[in-house]
Motif scaffolding. Structure first.
Motif, PDB file in Angstrom:
ATOM      1  N   LYS A 169      -5.740 -33.676 -28.924  1.00  0.00           N
ATOM      2  CA  LYS A 169      -4.675 -34.551 -28.431  1.00  0.00           C
ATOM      3  C   LYS A 169      -3.328 -33.866 -28.183  1.00  0.00           C
ATOM      4  N   LYS A 170      -3.082 -32.720 -28.775  1.00  0.00           N
ATOM      5  CA  LYS A 170      -1.760 -32.090 -28.656  1.00  0.00           C
ATOM      6  C   LYS A 170      -1.701 -31.118 -27.479  1.00  0.00           C
ATOM      7  N   ASP A 171      -0.483 -30.813 -27.052  1.00  0.00           N
ATOM      8  CA  ASP A 171      -0.215 -29.935 -25.920  1.00  0.00           C
ATOM      9  C   ASP A 171      -0.178 -28.487 -26.415  1.00  0.00           C
ATOM     10  N   LEU A 172      -1.224 -27.711 -26.093  1.00  0.00           N
ATOM     11  CA  LEU A 172      -1.278 -26.314 -26.523  1.00  0.00           C
ATOM     12  C   LEU A 172      -0.123 -25.505 -25.954  1.00  0.00           C
ATOM     13  N   LEU A 173       0.124 -25.674 -24.675  1.00  0.00           N
ATOM     14  CA  LEU A 173       1.156 -24.874 -24.033  1.00  0.00           C
ATOM     15  C   LEU A 173       2.524 -25.157 -24.620  1.00  0.00           C
ATOM     16  N   ARG A 174       2.823 -26.418 -24.923  1.00  0.00           N
ATOM     17  CA  ARG A 174       4.121 -26.767 -25.513  1.00  0.00           C
ATOM     18  C   ARG A 174       4.349 -25.985 -26.797  1.00  0.00           C
TER      19      ARG A 174
ATOM     20  N   GLU B 100       9.187 -27.956 -17.258  1.00  0.00           N
ATOM     21  CA  GLU B 100       9.050 -28.662 -18.538  1.00  0.00           C
ATOM     22  C   GLU B 100       8.792 -27.756 -19.736  1.00  0.00           C
ATOM     23  N   TYR B 101       8.685 -26.443 -19.519  1.00  0.00           N
ATOM     24  CA  TYR B 101       8.309 -25.546 -20.620  1.00  0.00           C
ATOM     25  C   TYR B 101       9.266 -24.369 -20.793  1.00  0.00           C
ATOM     26  N   GLY B 102      10.475 -24.537 -20.306  1.00  0.00           N
ATOM     27  CA  GLY B 102      11.481 -23.502 -20.493  1.00  0.00           C
ATOM     28  C   GLY B 102      11.285 -22.321 -19.555  1.00  0.00           C
ATOM     29  N   PRO B 103      12.011 -21.230 -19.799  1.00  0.00           N
ATOM     30  CA  PRO B 103      11.890 -20.041 -18.940  1.00  0.00           C
ATOM     31  C   PRO B 103      10.481 -19.460 -19.000  1.00  0.00           C
ATOM     32  N   ILE B 104       9.910 -19.212 -17.842  1.00  0.00           N
ATOM     33  CA  ILE B 104       8.570 -18.628 -17.737  1.00  0.00           C
ATOM     34  C   ILE B 104       8.708 -17.231 -17.130  1.00  0.00           C
ATOM     35  N   GLY B 105       8.087 -16.239 -17.792  1.00  0.00           N
ATOM     36  CA  GLY B 105       8.208 -14.858 -17.324  1.00  0.00           C
ATOM     37  C   GLY B 105       7.516 -14.606 -16.008  1.00  0.00           C
TER      38      GLY B 105
END
Length: 443
Positions: A127-132, A195-200
């Motif tokens: 149920k939880k967001d792995l990427l978050r 939605e997940y902040g800075p992405i490299g």
């Protein structure tokens, strides 16, 4: 040095293949490329519902399994032991500077709470967001996060199959709707980049599925994938976000580094990465720690610590990064064999990281005996395999001032021929089991 790098990158964008022909990289983008070049070492993670079956990330194709049955894995995928802090800490202890995580592989499953599909991690028992969780922990531990994103999809109705390509067995009967699928990808990428902040960086894969079946080097597939639109979207949402594409072709305009799969740049031993090596963009080799990307319960062919260090050193010797893969078990735990080997690599990097981070590839391609890395007028000669007679001759591009062992005050035995600018080293000490490094200072 860095100004020269930025100018070269600007030149590359004006001569590379069409995909975003009007794209001109921003200073933020070019700075990110330099950071990436200096980083040299990253962690690749292949993780999804395929882990439940323990037969690798291509199990839907290789078994094969039709879509209806494969989608039932959503009811069983429950990585309740996943610990983002442990994953990131493991990578950091290994000396890695970034993590590339599979947000979505070819089976189309999304490891985040996407609003574009019900086939996602938050609809599993977990149920939880792995990427978050991973994104939050990467920020906490100052680890750059890159996102792998599959272009092709074996489970969506609107995806268009190419004749004779993968996915024909899926059981799908609906007609494709390619504009719909492109809109879907853009919507998902927008989520990931807002939605997940800075992405490299975004690490694309699956380009080959829209090429002619008999010709995987067909550049017209770039038009099929709408790269101009997709790359423009990424650059608009996060200008510093790097773009790469595992298409096994020379880079398209708008891409920021070149990928080599299971091969060091230019070696092409696996037959996957035969494209010419770019002299203008950063390079990256992705490789496995055993023989699998996703978890395979029968795969115990783990590379030794020595083999992993050899890969890292030789990759740096070509001027490239090493992206080293793990495939976590279905419960979210990374296998102890991977953890232990990475810890040993980390111990080596604590001592020898100076000879890897922030270096350029050597003036001489990696040889059977080892490789050379360089910082300015300092050259690091990595002796990975002691020559049979203990003698090693190398012609240097500049006058040599001094030679010393990196890790020992013990005197070195060497001769310099000024006429040919050749150093002959006598490796008369017992070399380390992984690598022995000579430091050559030049004028």
């Amino acid at each position: 040095m860095k100004k020269t790098f930025l100018l070269i990158c600007l030149l590359w964008t004006s001569i590379s293949l069409p995909a975003q022909s009007t794209y001109s990289p921003t200073e933020a983008n070019l700075t990110a490329r330099q950071w990436f070049t200096d980083a040299r070492f990253g962690l690749f993670v292949h993780f999804g519902p395929y882990a439940v079956l323990g037969s690798g990330e291509w199990v839907m194709e290789t078994r094969p399994i039709d879509r209806t049955n494969y989608l039932r894995l959503q009811e069983f995928f429950n990585p309740q032991a996943f610990d983002a802090a442990q994953w990131v800490s493991m990578a950091k202890a290994a000396g890695m500077k970034y993590i590339t995580f599979t947000t979505r592989h070819h089976d189309g499953f999304s490891n985040w709470d996407t609003k574009q599909s019900d086939w996602k991690i938050t609809n599993t028992p977990y149920k939880k967001d792995l990427l978050r969780q991973l994104a939050d922990e990467c920020r906490k531990q100052d680890m750059k996060l890159f996102l792998y994103y599959s272009l092709l999809d074996w489970t969506r109705d609107d995806y268009q199959w190419q004749t004779g390509r993968t996915g024909q067995h899926s059981g799908r009967t609906a007609s494709s709707n390619w504009p719909s699928y492109v809109r879907f990808m853009k919507a998902q990428l927008t989520e990931l980049l807002t939605e997940y902040g800075p992405i490299g960086g975004i690490w694309f894969d699956g380009h080959w599925d829209q090429t002619a079946h008999e010709n995987r080097t067909d550049h017209r597939a770039a038009l099929n994938w709408h790269y101009d639109e997709i790359y423009s979207l990424i650059h608009r949402l996060q200008p510093a976000c790097l773009i790469s594409n595992n298409h096994h072709l020379p880079p398209f305009a708008g891409e920021d580094f070149q990928i080599f799969e299971r091969d060091l740049p230019g070696e092409n031993k696996e037959g996957l990465s035969g494209q010419a090596v770019s002299e203008l963009l950063p390079l990256e080799t992705c490789a496995t720690m055993n023989e699998s990307w996703g978890y395979r319960i029968t795969d115990s062919k783990y590379k030794s610590t020595k083999e992993l260090i050899d890969l890292l050193v030789r990759s740096a010797g070509y001027g490239g990064n090493l992206l080293l893969n793990v495939g976590p078990m279905p419960n979210g735990v990374i296998q102890p064999e991977f953890v232990n080997n990475l810890a040993q690599v980390g111990n080596w990097m604590q001592q020898y990281g100076e000879t890897i981070y922030g270096t350029q590839g050597g003036f001489l391609r990696p040889q059977t005996w080892g490789a050379i890395t360089q910082k300015g007028t300092t050259y690091y000669v990595h002796v990975l395999q002691k020559p049979g007679d203990g003698s090693l001759s190398i012609q240097f591009p500049a006058k040599v001032k001094s030679v010393r062992w990196f890790d020992s005050p013990q005197p070195t035995n060497w001769k310099y021929d000024k006429k040919t600018k050749t150093i002959t080293f006598q490796i008369d000490r017992a070399i380390n089991s992984e690598d022995t490094v000579l430091v050559v200072e030049t004028k």
